[in-house]
Write a protein that holds these residues in place. Structure first.
Motif, PDB file in Angstrom:
ATOM      1  N   LYS A  44      83.888 -23.608  64.564  1.00  0.00           N
ATOM      2  CA  LYS A  44      84.656 -24.170  65.683  1.00  0.00           C
ATOM      3  C   LYS A  44      85.732 -25.123  65.175  1.00  0.00           C
ATOM      4  O   LYS A  44      86.879 -25.087  65.627  1.00  0.00           O
ATOM      5  N   MET A  47      88.581 -23.135  63.566  1.00  0.00           N
ATOM      6  CA  MET A  47      89.461 -22.504  64.548  1.00  0.00           C
ATOM      7  C   MET A  47      90.350 -23.530  65.240  1.00  0.00           C
ATOM      8  O   MET A  47      91.513 -23.254  65.545  1.00  0.00           O
ATOM      9  N   ALA A  57      87.978 -19.902  71.135  1.00  0.00           N
ATOM     10  CA  ALA A  57      87.014 -20.483  70.202  1.00  0.00           C
ATOM     11  C   ALA A  57      85.644 -20.617  70.844  1.00  0.00           C
ATOM     12  O   ALA A  57      84.617 -20.317  70.217  1.00  0.00           O
TER      13      ALA A  57
END
Length: 278
Positions: A44, A47, A57
């Motif tokens: 996460k 991204m 995401a």
């Protein structure tokens, strides 16, 4: 009783081995869970640094979590001696069964994919879903099956992606500017030109309105008890409501100070007395 004791005595190594497998499986599941959470957290962050859309995401992390847990359970099952082909067949059968039983879940998954592909909204946008009888709020997160909205009074509204992808969606914050419209009634005895001049002055002087854009002040309607004036002006989307409330207050103060009456609905009742001859 003796036969049962003899059976256990003869299978003690097998029981110990089975017990060790159970303990190791529990440890593996616990460690795998921690590893999955760590991996998803790193993914996460990566991204976000790469500038990936927040909704994409969230969806990828949600889908990845489901997939990684499936792989973890698959590996633990094979460790117990279950053949890969058997596990695959079991998962396939279970998938078909669950799919038939939970068609809405598959519809929601497909809806989530459609939302990410066509992007009618993003995380942080304020949307209205099905204006008549629907709901509205700021998009908080987009997951595999559901999208969560946060309402103005800080409630979480969870909408299935299938229903959301098949409904009319109004994205209020998609553009940087919005056209604000306000209507106000004045009495028929008031000076229309003076009232329009006051409204136009208020629009030009307000710091939030876009004076370089088109401003309109007009007579919208000749109502039963009032002449309805309207105004339209471009304002920044994020300041829409604050500017609207401020303009309403300024209009009332300016009209009061300049003798422009704002009437309220009223009814004249005429009583006719009928005399009867004696």
């Amino acid at each position: 009783m003796g036969q049962l004791k003899a059976y256990f005595n003869g299978h003690i190594p097998d029981l110990i081995e089975f017990g060790m497998k159970v303990v190791l499986s529990v440890i593996a599941f616990y460690a795998g869970t921690k590893l999955i959470k760590w991996f998803l957290k790193i993914t996460k962050r990566s991204m976000e640094k790469a500038g990936v859309d927040k909704g994409v995401a969230q969806f990828i992390c949600s889908f990845g979590k489901f997939l990684l847990y499936l792989i973890l359970i698959f590996n633990i099952a094979t460790y117990f001696g279950v053949k890969e082909s058997s596990v695959a067949a079991l998962l396939g059968t279970a998938g078909v069964t669950i799919g038939l039983a939970l068609q809405g879940g598959l519809e929601n998954l497909a809806g989530g994919v459609m939302l990410l592909l066509f992007k009618p909204f993003q995380v942080g946008d304020y949307i209205i879903q099905d204006q008549s009888g629907g709901t509205e709020g700021t998009v908080y997160k987009i997951e595999m099956f559901y999208t969560t909205l946060t309402t103005v009074d800080n409630k979480h509204v969870i909408i299935p992606n299938g229903r959301l992808s098949n409904s009319t969606i109004i994205n209020v914050t998609a553009q940087a500017l919005r056209k604000l419209e306000i209507k106000v009634g004045i009495s028929y005895d008031s000076d229309i030109k003076k009232a329009k001049k006051l409204l136009y002055h208020i629009l030009q002087e307000d710091p939030g309105t876009k004076s370089d854009k088109e401003m309109q002040v007009f007579v919208d309607e000749l109502g039963d008890s009032a002449v309805v004036l309207g105004l339209r002006v471009w304002v920044p989307t994020e300041k829409y409501w604050n500017i609207k409330w401020r303009l309403n207050e300024k209009i009332k103060i300016a009209f009061d100070a300049n003798g422009i009456g704002i009437p309220y609905p009223q009814m004249d009742v005429h009583v006719v007395e009928k005399r009867t001859e004696e």
